[in-house]
Design a protein around this motif. Structure first.
Motif, short mmCIF file in Angstrom:
data_model
loop_
_atom_site.label_atom_id
_atom_site.label_comp_id
_atom_site.label_asym_id
_atom_site.label_seq_id
_atom_site.Cartn_x
_atom_site.Cartn_y
_atom_site.Cartn_z
N PHE A 100 0.79 -1.22 0.00
CA PHE A 100 0.00 0.00 0.00
C PHE A 100 0.83 1.28 0.00
O PHE A 100 0.27 2.37 -0.08
CB PHE A 100 -0.93 0.02 1.23
CG PHE A 100 -1.92 -1.11 1.25
CD1 PHE A 100 -3.06 -1.07 0.48
CD2 PHE A 100 -1.69 -2.22 2.05
CE1 PHE A 100 -3.98 -2.11 0.50
CE2 PHE A 100 -2.60 -3.26 2.09
CZ PHE A 100 -3.74 -3.22 1.30
N ALA A 101 2.14 1.16 0.09
CA ALA A 101 2.97 2.37 0.07
C ALA A 101 4.30 2.10 -0.62
O ALA A 101 5.33 2.66 -0.26
CB ALA A 101 3.22 2.86 1.50
N ALA A 102 4.25 1.25 -1.64
CA ALA A 102 5.48 0.80 -2.29
C ALA A 102 6.25 1.94 -2.94
O ALA A 102 7.48 1.89 -3.05
CB ALA A 102 5.16 -0.27 -3.33
N HIS A 103 5.56 2.98 -3.39
CA HIS A 103 6.24 4.05 -4.12
C HIS A 103 6.44 5.31 -3.28
O HIS A 103 6.90 6.33 -3.79
CB HIS A 103 5.44 4.39 -5.38
CG HIS A 103 5.21 3.21 -6.29
ND1 HIS A 103 6.25 2.55 -6.93
CD2 HIS A 103 4.07 2.55 -6.63
CE1 HIS A 103 5.75 1.56 -7.65
NE2 HIS A 103 4.44 1.52 -7.47
N ALA A 104 6.10 5.24 -2.00
CA ALA A 104 6.28 6.41 -1.14
C ALA A 104 7.76 6.62 -0.84
O ALA A 104 8.51 5.67 -0.62
CB ALA A 104 5.50 6.24 0.16
N GLU A 105 8.16 7.86 -0.82
CA GLU A 105 9.56 8.20 -0.58
C GLU A 105 9.96 7.79 0.83
O GLU A 105 9.27 8.06 1.80
CB GLU A 105 9.77 9.70 -0.75
CG GLU A 105 11.22 10.14 -0.62
CD GLU A 105 11.40 11.62 -0.86
OE1 GLU A 105 12.51 12.12 -0.65
OE2 GLU A 105 10.41 12.28 -1.24
N GLY A 106 11.08 7.10 0.95
CA GLY A 106 11.60 6.70 2.26
C GLY A 106 11.14 5.35 2.74
O GLY A 106 11.72 4.79 3.69
N VAL A 107 10.10 4.78 2.10
CA VAL A 107 9.58 3.49 2.57
C VAL A 107 10.56 2.36 2.28
O VAL A 107 10.71 1.43 3.10
CB VAL A 107 8.21 3.20 1.93
CG1 VAL A 107 7.78 1.76 2.15
CG2 VAL A 107 7.16 4.14 2.51
#
Length: 371
Positions: A100-107
């Motif tokens: 659900f947050a694969a492309h979020a910066e820093g994840v």
């Protein structure tokens, strides 16, 4: 119904059983209780080395990419051993971020650190009830408090549920080293470190999209129930062993009708919860809707853990409350598991509301009950 594990799933259970047996004897558990350590750190390192922290993490994120059934097999063994390591929290959190947050910066950095054994605190408190100031997300800033978050003082990041400006709860990832975070450490009764977390305009790393909160909550419920199932099985086994040896009035107390009835009630509760749990886990692995099943399992697990623990304490008499004797730990674990993710009453109320909102189910409508 065949509830047997497959050969591969059994292999995971056997590996976990062997590993926990080396670190979770009664003597070593007593050492941990008095050590003041936040969790079993040496055992955790061995779990990471064996890959037990990555069972449900997708292969794309460096995990094994397996299902909840394999995780259940491991968590049942963890519950039997009372192994104080954050197995389910880590991998469910990482799997959620990968989905659900694969492309979020820093994840990516957080995921990699977790796969190397770094800690992620998980709290879904606002889903069930807010004690004190509720945790709120405004813009990309967190405000409010969370209470008794497992390993909240040791983790670098946390995956938490917060109320958004639209009134909906959602999952957010936040650095616990960021500005505006205050941590007040403590120790839970099952000898797991916890911390109260206070946020004052703390920036978030990512907001998880879609139905991430529901996805994590259902897997958290299945994980907690798996731990409870394992702990209860071992508690019943030890109690039966005790009542067949302990004698009163010239015969084993296990021959008394009242004791036999209490042991039978505990066994029936455990089997009922096991049936519901395995159905929930199967549905999760089949990507089927699971809301009512999850509420049912959570309510059953709370009843199972608390009732069996009380009975076991009772039939052990004075030995049950002696902290140098192992039985008290099962009571501590049962109570600790029961306060996570809401009470039985909360989930029964939620189940009733779900049934009221879905009153077109059942035989008279000739509709499948899993939709």
């Amino acid at each position: 119904m065949d509830f047997s594990l497959s050969e591969d799933q059994r292999a995971f259970a056997d590996m976990a059983q062997s590993l926990f047996a080396d670190f979770c004897t009664d003597e070593k558990l007593r050492e941990h209780d008095t050590s003041g350590q936040p969790f079993m750190q040496q055992l955790w390192q061995q779990c990471v080395a064996a890959g037990l922290h990555s069972i449900v993490v997708p292969e794309s994120a460096g995990g094994l990419g397996l299902g909840m059934t394999e995780l259940l097999a491991v968590l049942e063994q963890q519950g039997k051993a009372l192994a104080q390591v954050p197995l389910w929290q880590q991998q469910v959190a990482v799997a959620a971020m990968a989905q659900f947050a694969a492309h979020a910066e820093g994840v990516d950095g957080v995921v990699q650190a977790a796969m190397d054994g770094g800690l992620i605190a998980v709290s879904l408190e606002s889903v069930v009830a807010s004690r004190g100031a509720p945790l709120m997300l405004k813009g990309h800033k967190l405000n409010g408090s969370l209470h008794a978050v497992a390993l909240g003082a040791q983790a670098d990041v946390a995956l938490v549920a917060a109320g958004g400006e639209d009134g909906r709860n959602q999952l957010v990832l936040v650095s616990l080293k960021a500005a505006g975070v205050e941590r007040i450490p403590g120790m839970r009764e099952d000898y797991c470190a916890v911390a109260d977390l206070h946020f004052a305009s703390t920036p978030v790393l990512a907001v998880l999209s879609g139905n991430a909160l529901e996805w994590v909550s259902e897997r958290a419920i299945a994980s907690l129930a798996s731990l409870q199932q394992g702990a209860t099985q071992e508690q019943l086994r030890r109690t039966v062993e005790y009542v067949t040896e302990r004698q009163q009035f010239g015969r084993p107390i296990g021959t008394f009708q009242l004791v036999q009835g209490q042991m039978a009630d505990g066994y029936i509760l455990a089997q009922a919860q096991r049936t519901a749990l395995y159905q929930l886990v199967w549905r999760l692995d089949q990507s089927l809707p699971c809301a009512p099943q999850a509420h049912c399992v959570r309510a059953q697990s709370n009843e199972l853990g608390l009732k069996v623990s009380r009975v076991a304490q009772h039939v052990h008499g004075g030995m049950g409350v002696d902290v140098t004797y192992p039985m008290h730990r099962f009571m501590f674990w049962g109570r600790a598991l029961a306060v996570e993710l809401g009470s039985a009453e909360h989930h029964l109320e939620a189940l009733g509301q779900w049934l009221a909102d879905n009153d077109n189910l059942g035989w008279k409508y000739d509709l499948p009950e899993d939709r």
